[in-house]
Design a protein around this motif. Structure first.
Motif, PDB file in Angstrom:
ATOM      1  N   GLY A   1       4.227  -9.422   0.850  1.00  0.00           N
ATOM      2  CA  GLY A   1       4.091  -8.586   2.041  1.00  0.00           C
ATOM      3  C   GLY A   1       3.080  -7.481   1.841  1.00  0.00           C
ATOM      4  O   GLY A   1       2.305  -7.472   0.887  1.00  0.00           O
ATOM      5  N   ARG A   2       3.101  -6.517   2.744  1.00  0.00           N
ATOM      6  CA  ARG A   2       2.161  -5.403   2.664  1.00  0.00           C
ATOM      7  C   ARG A   2       2.698  -4.320   1.727  1.00  0.00           C
ATOM      8  O   ARG A   2       3.895  -4.253   1.425  1.00  0.00           O
ATOM      9  N   ASN A   3       1.808  -3.464   1.282  1.00  0.00           N
ATOM     10  CA  ASN A   3       2.174  -2.376   0.387  1.00  0.00           C
ATOM     11  C   ASN A   3       2.900  -1.287   1.161  1.00  0.00           C
ATOM     12  O   ASN A   3       2.342  -0.676   2.076  1.00  0.00           O
TER      13      ASN A   3
ATOM     14  N   ALA B   1       1.577   4.734  -4.073  1.00  0.00           N
ATOM     15  CA  ALA B   1       0.291   4.041  -4.170  1.00  0.00           C
ATOM     16  C   ALA B   1      -0.453   4.018  -2.841  1.00  0.00           C
ATOM     17  O   ALA B   1      -1.476   3.343  -2.724  1.00  0.00           O
ATOM     18  N   LEU B   2       0.038   4.751  -1.844  1.00  0.00           N
ATOM     19  CA  LEU B   2      -0.613   4.809  -0.543  1.00  0.00           C
ATOM     20  C   LEU B   2      -1.379   6.116  -0.402  1.00  0.00           C
ATOM     21  O   LEU B   2      -0.864   7.188  -0.723  1.00  0.00           O
ATOM     22  N   SER B   3      -2.602   6.031   0.096  1.00  0.00           N
ATOM     23  CA  SER B   3      -3.461   7.205   0.231  1.00  0.00           C
ATOM     24  C   SER B   3      -3.121   7.991   1.490  1.00  0.00           C
ATOM     25  O   SER B   3      -2.562   7.465   2.453  1.00  0.00           O
ATOM     26  N   ASP B   4      -3.488   9.272   1.471  1.00  0.00           N
ATOM     27  CA  ASP B   4      -3.330  10.110   2.653  1.00  0.00           C
ATOM     28  C   ASP B   4      -4.359   9.713   3.712  1.00  0.00           C
ATOM     29  O   ASP B   4      -5.487   9.318   3.398  1.00  0.00           O
ATOM     30  N   GLN B   5      -3.976   9.854   4.970  1.00  0.00           N
ATOM     31  CA  GLN B   5      -4.869   9.493   6.060  1.00  0.00           C
ATOM     32  C   GLN B   5      -6.167  10.287   6.001  1.00  0.00           C
ATOM     33  O   GLN B   5      -7.248   9.745   6.223  1.00  0.00           O
TER      34      GLN B   5
END
Length: 461
Positions: free
Chosen positions: A115-117, A122-126
């Motif tokens: 699936g998606r992360n 591990a997710l970057s800021d907008q």
């Protein structure tokens, strides 16, 4: 109690040849990431040094001999307080790192099933990359799990009963350094954390032994945190060490428990406000959050504050000779603010979460080894909160001494991936829950110590 011991005169230390070689090679390799030697040797350094650097004294020793800026585990380290403060209060681009340690992307939610992360760390800021998944998924966690209802459950009868049971365990079990109170899974500190945190966050029944046994097995007995470490997790799984041969199935069972919990009973599938996060994705995300952070940070801080482990032996310091429980025994236990400051000082001298990371979105230049060094966009940068908490230029000559009344302890503490309450939206979302719980426990067990155990016995612990 405030330490009045004058600070030692800090001697000058010389970097070893291995320190110098590691630093110089990584400077060059990060500047030339496409070179064959960089591609072959840097991953080996990242794996080995990334694990070793989790030792609380490692980064401190590196800064001592190499200066405030250096390279470690395939990342540029900026170890001055102001640089760390800026990093913690600015938008961050992210990749698959947990501080100095590389993560196994294919084991993280929900990529472990193609699936998606959804793994927040591990997710970057907008603002850094334009993608708002981090903000949307974090909002979902806060709206459903880490909210006013979870804070309210900390004050109800069930939470109080769990703390009372913990106090009984503290009385009945050996609770000195290495004692069963800290090491056993079925009773004591670990079992309390499983039952309490799962009740407060998910409203699960702490008396449901089968469920609590399964969650204890996943998060503590099998050391679920290691499931997410690159290299290590594969070895553990292949050799079935700590039962990791079957850990994927155990994670699925735990995710189903979380999905069916009372707090997710009204979950709105495919909400645009949460970028369509599903109930299963949220459950899988929370398993990783609990294994990596929510059940590890309080575990370690409690062990430090309650005397299970000596403070780190920082090079050239006498910190390891400090016994925090001596300060615990003199606290005003009716003053929650004082108890909170005591916990913050324990976590300043030994940060449960030592470092974070970001990825450079532009080329940057800084001084390393007395020379200007320029690194390209895409370079990984360590955010060493532990070094910020031990920066003598900010905290002064008593930095390595214990003083829960030190100036600016609360507003400039970096233990929750923030500077006090300041961040760019990545402050630990469970900060209030964790601190409320630890304060309540420190007060309850502190009173047990004074009413049940003599001063002589406490001194010997």
């Amino acid at each position: 109690m405030t330490s009045t011991t004058p600070p030692r005169q800090q001697p000058t230390y010389t970097a070893s040849l291995i320190d110098i070689w590691l630093n110089n090679f990584q400077i060059w390799a990060l500047q030339h990431p496409e070179n064959i030697f960089s591609k072959v040797l840097l991953p080996i350094i990242i794996f080995i040094e990334g694990l070793v650097a989790n030792l609380p004294t490692y980064l401190d020793q590196k800064r001592l001999v190499l200066g405030p800026n250096f390279c470690c585990a395939g990342q540029v380290v900026m170890g001055e307080f102001e640089a760390i403060e800026t990093a913690l209060t600015s938008p961050q681009a992210r990749t698959w790192r947990l501080g100095t340690t590389a993560l196994e992307a294919n084991h993280l939610p929900n990529q472990d099933v193609g699936g998606r992360n959804v793994f927040l760390l591990a997710l970057s800021d907008q603002e850094a990359t334009g993608n708002n998944d981090h903000e949307a998924f974090r909002r979902c966690v806060q709206d459903y799990i880490l909210n006013d209802s979870s804070i309210a459950r900390q004050q109800d009868a069930i939470a109080r009963q769990l703390i009372e049971k913990l106090a009984t365990d503290y009385t009945d079990m050996p609770h000195g350094p290495g004692g069963a109170f800290f090491s056993e899974d079925e009773r004591g500190w670990k079992r309390f954390l499983i039952e309490y945190i799962h009740y407060v966050l998910f409203q699960l029944d702490p008396n449901d032994k089968a469920t609590m046994d399964l969650l204890t097995d996943l998060h503590y007995t099998r050391q679920g945190t290691l499931r997410y470490f690159a290299g290590v997790s594969t070895i553990l799984e292949e050799l079935n060490i700590f039962g990791h041969g079957g850990i994927s199935e155990l994670i699925d069972q735990a995710a189903t428990i979380y999905e069916n919990s009372p707090v997710l009973a009204s979950f709105n599938e495919q909400s645009d406000g949460y970028n369509g996060m599903t109930r299963r994705e949220l459950a899988k995300l929370m398993i990783s959050v609990l294994s990596i952070a929510a059940l590890q940070g309080p575990l370690h801080l409690g062990q430090t504050a309650m005397g299970d482990r000596p403070l780190p032996a920082y090079k050239g310091r006498n910190t390891s000779e400090i016994n925090p429980t001596h300060y615990w025994d003199e606290l005003d236990l009716d003053n929650r603010e004082s108890v909170g400051l005591y916990l913050l000082e324990c976590s300043r001298l030994w940060a449960p979460v030592s470092a974070s990371h970001k990825v450079a979105t532009d080329a940057f230049t800084l001084t390393i080894a007395e020379r200007y060094q320029t690194f390209p966009a895409g370079t990984k940068i360590l955010i060493p909160m532990s070094l910020g908490l031990l920066d003598e230029n900010f905290w002064g000559p008593t930095t390595y001494q214990f003083d829960a009344n030190r100036e600016n302890l609360c507003p400039y503490h970096m233990g929750f991936h923030s500077v006090g309450d300041r961040s760019a939206g990545r402050i630990c979302p469970g900060k209030d829950v964790a601190m409320n719980m630890l304060i309540d426990v420190t007060i309850a067990l502190g009173k047990v110590r004074r009413s049940t155990f003599s001063a002589e016995n406490r001194e010997q612990e």
